[in-house]
Structures are given as C-alpha cells and as structure tokens.
Design a protein around this motif. Sequence first.
Motif, short mmCIF file in Angstrom:
data_model
loop_
_atom_site.label_atom_id
_atom_site.label_comp_id
_atom_site.label_asym_id
_atom_site.label_seq_id
_atom_site.Cartn_x
_atom_site.Cartn_y
_atom_site.Cartn_z
N GLN A 120 0.84 -1.28 -0.10
CA GLN A 120 0.06 0.00 0.14
C GLN A 120 0.84 1.17 -0.06
O GLN A 120 0.67 1.98 -0.56
N ALA A 121 1.87 1.15 0.82
CA ALA A 121 2.67 2.48 0.86
C ALA A 121 3.57 2.57 -0.69
O ALA A 121 3.54 3.75 -1.02
N PHE A 122 4.12 1.52 -1.04
CA PHE A 122 4.75 1.62 -2.35
C PHE A 122 3.92 2.15 -3.35
O PHE A 122 4.27 2.92 -4.32
N ALA A 123 2.39 1.62 -3.28
CA ALA A 123 1.59 2.14 -4.49
C ALA A 123 1.43 3.73 -4.37
O ALA A 123 1.29 4.33 -5.18
N HIS A 124 1.12 3.95 -3.10
CA HIS A 124 1.15 5.57 -2.69
C HIS A 124 2.37 6.56 -3.12
O HIS A 124 2.20 7.51 -3.94
N ASP A 125 3.57 5.73 -3.01
CA ASP A 125 4.81 6.28 -3.50
C ASP A 125 4.85 6.47 -4.75
O ASP A 125 5.11 7.44 -5.35
N LEU A 126 4.27 5.59 -5.49
CA LEU A 126 4.44 5.69 -7.17
C LEU A 126 3.54 6.78 -7.54
O LEU A 126 3.70 7.41 -8.68
N GLY A 127 2.36 6.80 -7.02
CA GLY A 127 1.26 7.96 -7.32
C GLY A 127 1.97 9.16 -7.26
O GLY A 127 1.86 9.97 -8.03
N ARG A 128 2.56 9.53 -5.75
CA ARG A 128 3.24 10.58 -5.48
C ARG A 128 4.55 10.82 -6.79
O ARG A 128 4.66 12.00 -7.14
N LEU A 129 5.26 10.09 -6.97
CA LEU A 129 6.44 10.01 -7.80
C LEU A 129 5.79 10.69 -9.47
O LEU A 129 6.18 11.46 -9.98
N ALA A 130 4.62 9.98 -9.85
CA ALA A 130 4.00 10.47 -11.01
C ALA A 130 3.56 11.81 -11.08
O ALA A 130 3.61 12.36 -12.21
N ARG A 131 3.16 12.57 -9.93
CA ARG A 131 2.83 13.79 -10.00
C ARG A 131 4.15 14.74 -10.04
O ARG A 131 3.63 15.93 -10.26
N LEU A 132 5.43 14.34 -9.94
CA LEU A 132 6.63 15.24 -9.98
C LEU A 132 6.95 15.08 -11.36
O LEU A 132 7.29 13.76 -11.83
N SER A 133 7.06 16.08 -12.09
CA SER A 133 7.24 15.94 -13.59
C SER A 133 8.94 15.95 -13.84
O SER A 133 9.40 15.57 -14.92
N LEU A 134 9.86 15.96 -12.96
CA LEU A 134 11.00 15.91 -13.06
C LEU A 134 11.43 14.39 -13.31
O LEU A 134 11.05 13.38 -12.74
N PRO A 135 12.68 14.06 -14.26
CA PRO A 135 13.12 12.86 -13.90
C PRO A 135 13.65 12.45 -12.53
O PRO A 135 14.13 13.11 -11.92
N LYS A 136 13.62 11.24 -12.42
CA LYS A 136 13.92 10.73 -10.86
C LYS A 136 15.09 9.63 -10.68
O LYS A 136 15.26 9.12 -11.83
N ILE A 137 15.71 9.76 -9.86
CA ILE A 137 16.82 8.71 -9.36
C ILE A 137 16.51 8.12 -8.10
O ILE A 137 16.24 8.70 -7.05
N ALA A 138 16.57 6.69 -8.05
CA ALA A 138 16.13 6.07 -7.04
C ALA A 138 17.36 5.51 -6.30
O ALA A 138 18.20 4.71 -7.11
N ASN A 139 17.80 5.76 -5.17
CA ASN A 139 18.86 5.28 -4.34
C ASN A 139 18.48 4.17 -3.26
O ASN A 139 17.21 3.86 -3.13
N GLY A 140 19.41 3.91 -2.54
CA GLY A 140 19.24 3.05 -1.36
C GLY A 140 19.11 1.45 -2.09
O GLY A 140 18.65 0.60 -1.16
N PHE A 141 19.71 0.96 -3.07
CA PHE A 141 19.69 -0.31 -3.41
C PHE A 141 21.12 -0.98 -3.16
O PHE A 141 21.99 -0.39 -3.60
#
Length: 380
Positions: free
Chosen positions: A242-263
Amino acid sequence: MSAELRFQKALLLLDRGQGGRAEEILVGLAGLGTGGGSSVAVRAMVVLGDYLVECGRGEEARRWLERALAVPRCPGSGDPDGTQAGTEAPDGTGPPRAADAPIRPGAAERFGTPGAADAPDATDVAASVDEERRRAAELLVRLDRWRGPVLKLNQVVTWNRSTLLGGANLVGVTVAREHAPRRGRLDEEAAVAVMEAGGRPASVAVSFERADGFTDDEMAGVLERLGADYYEFTPVDPAKKQAFAHDLGRLARLSLPKIANGFFLEPDDVSLFDDTDALRRLTEAGVVLFQVEIAPDALTSASVRARLGALFAEFPVVVCLPPEVGLPAGLPSPRGYSLTLRPSDRDTTPYDYCNNVVPGSTAARVLRARARDREAPRSG
C-alpha cells in the motif's frame, strides 16, 4: 477517435505515470506519416523521444528524434535558417545545438496544444512542426551529453576541485531545513548560492533530508526554485504494497526525471534481483537511474554476476563500488558510476546510507579514471 484526441490521451497517460500505454499510442501516431497537413505524427515522434530518453532507452529515442528532424521545414514559418530558440540548422556540419531546460512541466503542458481538438490552419501546422523540430534538437543535445557514462558525485556542498577536476557530470545535493554542510546537508538558501556560484558545471540531482518531513508541495517548490535536473529519493520497500503504491502515485505527479537510491547487493542479500517488477514500476513512474551499491564479495559468485549482467541490460544502473574495486570483465557496462563524499562530521549517516564514502581527493582521482571512457565510441 481522431489522431489529435489520441495524442492528447497519450499525454494524459504520461502525466498519470502510465508510460507503457502512452508509448503504444505514440508509436501508432508516429507511423501515420507527416503528409496531409497534420503535425500529429511529428509531435508524437518528439514526445516518444522525450519519454524514451527519460526511460534510459537512448538509442530508441535517437531514432524517433532524428526522424522528427528529418521532416522538411515548413515554408513561411519565420525561421528559414533554423536559428530560432538557440538552435543551429541541421546542415550536415554537426548536430543541432540548444540549451537544456533545467526543469520541465508535465507532458500535457509541454506538448499539448490549446484548442487541440480543433482543426488547425496551415499556418498553425507550419509553426507546430517547426516547434517540434526545435524540441527534437534540444532533446538530441541532452542525449549526446549522456552518451558517455554517468559520473555521479553525491553529498556535494560546494563546486570544489573534486567536482570540477574529477569530471562529474551529475552531482547530488541534499537539502535540509537546517544548514549543516559538515553533515553534507544544505538549506535552500545555501543550495541556491552554491548553484549560482558554480555556474552549473554539471547536472544536479536534489534529495531531501528524510527526518525533516518535507511535504510534496514543499519539495516541488524547492526543486523548481533550485532549477533541479533530477529529483532523488529512496523508494518505499515494495513489500509494503500500500505504501509503495502511494509512493508511485506521488512520483508520477512530479514532472522531473527521478533517481532512486538505497539499493544494495551483498553476499548474503541478493533480494535486489527479486524486485525487478518493482524496478519496472518505478521506471514507469519516471525513474531514469537506479543507484546500487555493490559489496566486492558479492561478485565472487558466477550466478550473481550473471544476474547482475541481466540487471544492467534491462535497467539504467549507476554503480557504487569501493575506489579500488572494478567490475568483473564480461559484464555489460552499467549506465555509470556513483561516489559519495565523506562529510566533515564523520559520525553523519550518508544521505543514501552508502557504506563507501570517500574524501574529495579520492573522488577526483576515481572520477578522472572513469571519465577516460566518456569519449570512447559506443556501439549500437
């Protein structure tokens, strides 16, 4: 449904983070041809190129963008020599040139046309086609800039010798509510000053201090005021659905390209390979780079090396390794390399929990070595 309405639908799908569906529509529209007084096919080619650039699919993007540039210039457009908006005519002497836009609105705002459902007249078509050609030129410049490896330097608090001489083409800045450069954190005012003082020698990824609880609106405002090129973040654990799906929705509303860290890839933890579906969903939400720290001992296993090669082949990964360690021969090249600067306060936890932090002098040496490949020809 008319071609124009299908195009507008594709833009809305992109803004909602549904890139796969949008891509199917755009490919169909781009194949319509450019005759008959319609600019939809050209616009579709450029939007498709823009989307593929953000997905790290550079060579596919190049093909669509070059097709858009190959469309004959429309007579009477007021730009006979192709020099408007800072571009050069593609006359065979070199690729068109244009300045990179530091921050971009959503797809509908960038590529939509007011009154798009109405039939445009010939003048509107000519202006629209030429505008799309200029956009294609700008995107090709951005693509050329990244043909070599990404060389990323994190926790930067000033444009110092490590940045300029090391050859980093992407720097990470962490914004906090309290100015603490000894901890690798800058408040917004200091971050703006750093940007202005340095003349922007590299693209900038901005992350935020987690403990400070920045809201989405606050982050969007800071990113715009700083002219950030990328928004960097640590994804929610995909197991927390549920939290991951919410995070995806939040990211989709930000128009900048994104970098995911922490892997991380450790000898006793290779769960990264089991999360490829989550990586694909993050890509659809606009993630263009995945920052992965690899423990050297994890590379001794042949099966891990094989799975790592498959990961590099599918996803745009920037690798964090100890300075003295290289990747084994035979692996596909990652998208680039990442280093995190050691803050003056050595008790500080790095912004991305990185285990390999290095002093500025070491960062400069390693980045210079990595940069030697930047001008090397790339196949494909």
